[in-house]
Design a protein around this motif. Structure first.
Motif, PDB file in Angstrom:
ATOM      1  N   ALA A  56      49.203 -17.246  -9.377  1.00  0.00           N
ATOM      2  CA  ALA A  56      49.042 -15.605  -9.135  1.00  0.00           C
ATOM      3  C   ALA A  56      47.504 -15.296  -8.978  1.00  0.00           C
ATOM      4  CB  ALA A  56      49.368 -14.792 -10.234  1.00  0.00           C
ATOM      5  N   ILE A  57      46.630 -15.592  -9.464  1.00  0.00           N
ATOM      6  CA  ILE A  57      45.167 -15.658  -9.226  1.00  0.00           C
ATOM      7  C   ILE A  57      44.911 -16.001  -7.744  1.00  0.00           C
ATOM      8  CG2 ILE A  57      42.774 -16.206  -9.678  1.00  0.00           C
ATOM      9  CD1 ILE A  57      43.649 -15.869 -12.739  1.00  0.00           C
ATOM     10  N   PHE A  58      45.393 -17.272  -7.322  1.00  0.00           N
ATOM     11  CA  PHE A  58      45.091 -17.849  -6.010  1.00  0.00           C
ATOM     12  C   PHE A  58      45.770 -16.777  -5.141  1.00  0.00           C
ATOM     13  CE2 PHE A  58      46.904 -20.154  -2.451  1.00  0.00           C
ATOM     14  CZ  PHE A  58      45.893 -20.273  -1.755  1.00  0.00           C
ATOM     15  N   PHE A  59      46.892 -16.311  -5.221  1.00  0.00           N
ATOM     16  CA  PHE A  59      47.523 -15.539  -4.273  1.00  0.00           C
ATOM     17  C   PHE A  59      46.867 -14.053  -3.998  1.00  0.00           C
ATOM     18  CE2 PHE A  59      51.391 -18.047  -4.252  1.00  0.00           C
ATOM     19  CZ  PHE A  59      51.448 -18.351  -2.996  1.00  0.00           C
ATOM     20  N   TRP A  60      46.145 -13.520  -5.265  1.00  0.00           N
ATOM     21  CA  TRP A  60      45.422 -12.421  -5.105  1.00  0.00           C
ATOM     22  C   TRP A  60      44.240 -12.632  -4.366  1.00  0.00           C
ATOM     23  CZ3 TRP A  60      40.768 -10.508  -6.332  1.00  0.00           C
ATOM     24  CH2 TRP A  60      40.621  -9.112  -6.178  1.00  0.00           C
ATOM     25  N   LEU A  61      43.538 -13.804  -4.864  1.00  0.00           N
ATOM     26  CA  LEU A  61      42.223 -14.175  -4.095  1.00  0.00           C
ATOM     27  C   LEU A  61      42.414 -14.231  -2.404  1.00  0.00           C
ATOM     28  CD1 LEU A  61      40.528 -16.277  -6.575  1.00  0.00           C
ATOM     29  CD2 LEU A  61      39.855 -14.156  -6.004  1.00  0.00           C
ATOM     30  N   TYR A  62      43.546 -15.141  -2.262  1.00  0.00           N
ATOM     31  CA  TYR A  62      43.963 -15.245  -0.831  1.00  0.00           C
ATOM     32  C   TYR A  62      44.158 -13.949  -0.029  1.00  0.00           C
ATOM     33  CZ  TYR A  62      46.421 -16.756   3.431  1.00  0.00           C
ATOM     34  OH  TYR A  62      46.584 -16.971   4.760  1.00  0.00           O
ATOM     35  N   ALA A  63      44.774 -12.667  -0.548  1.00  0.00           N
ATOM     36  CA  ALA A  63      45.190 -11.543  -0.125  1.00  0.00           C
ATOM     37  C   ALA A  63      43.778 -10.884  -0.074  1.00  0.00           C
ATOM     38  CB  ALA A  63      45.935 -10.715  -0.989  1.00  0.00           C
ATOM     39  N   ALA A  64      42.616 -10.867  -1.208  1.00  0.00           N
ATOM     40  CA  ALA A  64      41.245 -10.385  -0.905  1.00  0.00           C
ATOM     41  C   ALA A  64      40.512 -10.928   0.289  1.00  0.00           C
ATOM     42  CB  ALA A  64      40.698 -10.391  -2.175  1.00  0.00           C
ATOM     43  N   GLY A  65      40.696 -12.344   0.281  1.00  0.00           N
ATOM     44  CA  GLY A  65      40.017 -12.804   1.485  1.00  0.00           C
ATOM     45  C   GLY A  65      40.799 -12.629   2.798  1.00  0.00           C
ATOM     46  N   ALA A  66      41.987 -12.418   2.795  1.00  0.00           N
ATOM     47  CA  ALA A  66      42.557 -11.945   4.224  1.00  0.00           C
ATOM     48  C   ALA A  66      41.922 -10.591   4.678  1.00  0.00           C
ATOM     49  CB  ALA A  66      44.014 -12.047   4.035  1.00  0.00           C
ATOM     50  N   VAL A  67      41.888  -9.662   3.489  1.00  0.00           N
ATOM     51  CA  VAL A  67      41.512  -8.371   3.810  1.00  0.00           C
ATOM     52  C   VAL A  67      40.058  -8.479   4.223  1.00  0.00           C
ATOM     53  CG1 VAL A  67      40.833  -6.074   2.595  1.00  0.00           C
ATOM     54  CG2 VAL A  67      43.217  -7.009   2.296  1.00  0.00           C
ATOM     55  N   TRP A  68      39.314  -9.175   3.656  1.00  0.00           N
ATOM     56  CA  TRP A  68      37.614  -9.259   3.930  1.00  0.00           C
ATOM     57  C   TRP A  68      37.738  -9.883   5.250  1.00  0.00           C
ATOM     58  CZ3 TRP A  68      34.835 -13.302   5.307  1.00  0.00           C
ATOM     59  CH2 TRP A  68      33.332 -13.226   5.300  1.00  0.00           C
ATOM     60  N   HIS A  69      38.530 -10.747   5.701  1.00  0.00           N
ATOM     61  CA  HIS A  69      38.380 -11.213   7.317  1.00  0.00           C
ATOM     62  C   HIS A  69      38.940 -10.388   8.210  1.00  0.00           C
ATOM     63  CE1 HIS A  69      40.102 -13.571  10.362  1.00  0.00           C
ATOM     64  NE2 HIS A  69      38.985 -14.404   9.997  1.00  0.00           N
ATOM     65  N   PHE A  70      39.813  -9.619   7.738  1.00  0.00           N
ATOM     66  CA  PHE A  70      40.561  -8.531   8.501  1.00  0.00           C
ATOM     67  C   PHE A  70      39.374  -7.657   8.957  1.00  0.00           C
ATOM     68  CE2 PHE A  70      42.366  -4.308   8.857  1.00  0.00           C
ATOM     69  CZ  PHE A  70      43.106  -4.354   9.968  1.00  0.00           C
ATOM     70  N   TRP A  71      38.885  -7.128   7.827  1.00  0.00           N
ATOM     71  CA  TRP A  71      37.740  -6.132   8.059  1.00  0.00           C
ATOM     72  C   TRP A  71      36.593  -6.254   8.841  1.00  0.00           C
ATOM     73  CZ3 TRP A  71      38.163  -1.133   7.989  1.00  0.00           C
ATOM     74  CH2 TRP A  71      36.750  -0.260   7.949  1.00  0.00           C
ATOM     75  N   ARG A  72      36.079  -7.657   8.584  1.00  0.00           N
ATOM     76  CA  ARG A  72      34.924  -8.068   9.374  1.00  0.00           C
ATOM     77  C   ARG A  72      35.267  -8.711  10.744  1.00  0.00           C
ATOM     78  NH1 ARG A  72      30.189  -9.131   8.470  1.00  0.00           N
ATOM     79  NH2 ARG A  72      30.106 -11.309   9.148  1.00  0.00           N
ATOM     80  N   HIS A  73      36.495  -8.772  11.169  1.00  0.00           N
ATOM     81  CA  HIS A  73      36.824  -9.084  12.473  1.00  0.00           C
ATOM     82  C   HIS A  73      37.697  -8.258  13.196  1.00  0.00           C
ATOM     83  CE1 HIS A  73      35.809 -13.117  10.796  1.00  0.00           C
ATOM     84  NE2 HIS A  73      35.364 -13.145  12.058  1.00  0.00           N
ATOM     85  N   ARG A  74      37.841  -7.075  12.945  1.00  0.00           N
ATOM     86  CA  ARG A  74      38.674  -6.049  13.301  1.00  0.00           C
ATOM     87  C   ARG A  74      38.083  -5.440  14.777  1.00  0.00           C
ATOM     88  NH1 ARG A  74      35.194  -3.461  10.295  1.00  0.00           N
ATOM     89  NH2 ARG A  74      34.388  -1.691  10.618  1.00  0.00           N
ATOM     90  N   VAL A  75      39.000  -5.091  15.525  1.00  0.00           N
ATOM     91  CA  VAL A  75      38.377  -4.903  17.209  1.00  0.00           C
ATOM     92  C   VAL A  75      37.557  -3.526  17.012  1.00  0.00           C
ATOM     93  CG1 VAL A  75      39.260  -3.939  19.268  1.00  0.00           C
ATOM     94  CG2 VAL A  75      40.605  -5.722  17.960  1.00  0.00           C
ATOM     95  N   ARG A  76      36.405  -3.507  17.626  1.00  0.00           N
ATOM     96  CA  ARG A  76      35.459  -2.445  17.842  1.00  0.00           C
ATOM     97  C   ARG A  76      35.289  -2.102  19.203  1.00  0.00           C
ATOM     98  NH1 ARG A  76      30.967  -4.009  13.228  1.00  0.00           N
ATOM     99  NH2 ARG A  76      32.559  -4.204  11.813  1.00  0.00           N
ATOM    100  N   GLY A  77      35.026  -1.006  19.756  1.00  0.00           N
ATOM    101  CA  GLY A  77      34.885  -0.679  21.086  1.00  0.00           C
ATOM    102  C   GLY A  77      35.107   0.697  21.384  1.00  0.00           C
ATOM    103  N   LEU A  78      35.451   0.725  22.561  1.00  0.00           N
ATOM    104  CA  LEU A  78      35.866   2.214  23.313  1.00  0.00           C
ATOM    105  C   LEU A  78      37.186   2.058  23.948  1.00  0.00           C
ATOM    106  CD1 LEU A  78      34.474   5.007  23.706  1.00  0.00           C
ATOM    107  CD2 LEU A  78      33.719   4.222  25.868  1.00  0.00           C
TER     108      LEU A  78
END
Length: 168
Positions: A56-78
């Motif tokens: 359970a803790i592994f899956f929550w940490l995996y989800a937290a890592g996925a959110v962090w990765h998504f947020w850092r690598h989201r598309v930015r531009g115009l």
């Protein structure tokens, strides 16, 4: 068939992509509710098994890592609409920007936020989260543009998006 009137055409618009505090808070709320559910489960006695607890803790940490990765690598531009087509100028932090052109589809409309998908002719899709607070003065123009059709003189304006795609 009536002729298109420029009165009803959406104006050209440029809109910033990549900010998004509502999206960030939504993702953090999901993570927080997952953590609260996990804590409740543990307090109710499900924590007697070290294996279940670890999984359970592994899956929550995996989800937290996925959110962090998504947020850092989201598309930015115009995001740009010129009356004929959509273009996304992607900012790559110090490297030359590149652009994508294609059809834009609204997937979720929350009035002050839009979740859209830019389909480019080679078959790729880029998902974008747009928020009113990024450029409130241009929000109305953007909303008109995402729901408008290309001008009739645009190449392929009468064809469905699937027909304009070329399969490689």
């Amino acid at each position: 068939m009536r002729s298109a009137s420029s009165h009803f055409s959406a104006p050209p618009v440029q809109y910033p992509v990549g900010r998004g505090l509502v999206l960030l808070w939504g993702l953090l709320a999901l993570l927080g509710s997952g953590a609260a559910a996990l804590l409740h489960w543990l307090l109710q006695g499900a924590g007697h098994s070290v294996v279940r607890l670890s999984v359970a803790i592994f899956f929550w940490l995996y989800a937290a890592g996925a959110v962090w990765h998504f947020w850092r690598h989201r598309v930015r531009g115009l995001l740009q609409w010129d009356g004929l087509q959509w273009r996304l100028e992607i900012d790559q932090r110090g490297r030359p920007a590149h652009s994508l052109e294609g059809a834009l589809w609204v997937r979720l409309d929350l009035q002050n936020q839009l979740w859209v998908c830019l389909d480019v002719p080679d078959g790729r899709s880029t998902w974008l989260w747009l928020e009113r607070q990024s450029a409130p003065d241009r929000w109305g123009d953007l909303r008109r543009a995402v729901y408008s059709r290309p001008r009739p003189d645009a190449p392929g304006a009468g064809e469905p998006a699937a027909a304009r795609r070329t399969d490689a």
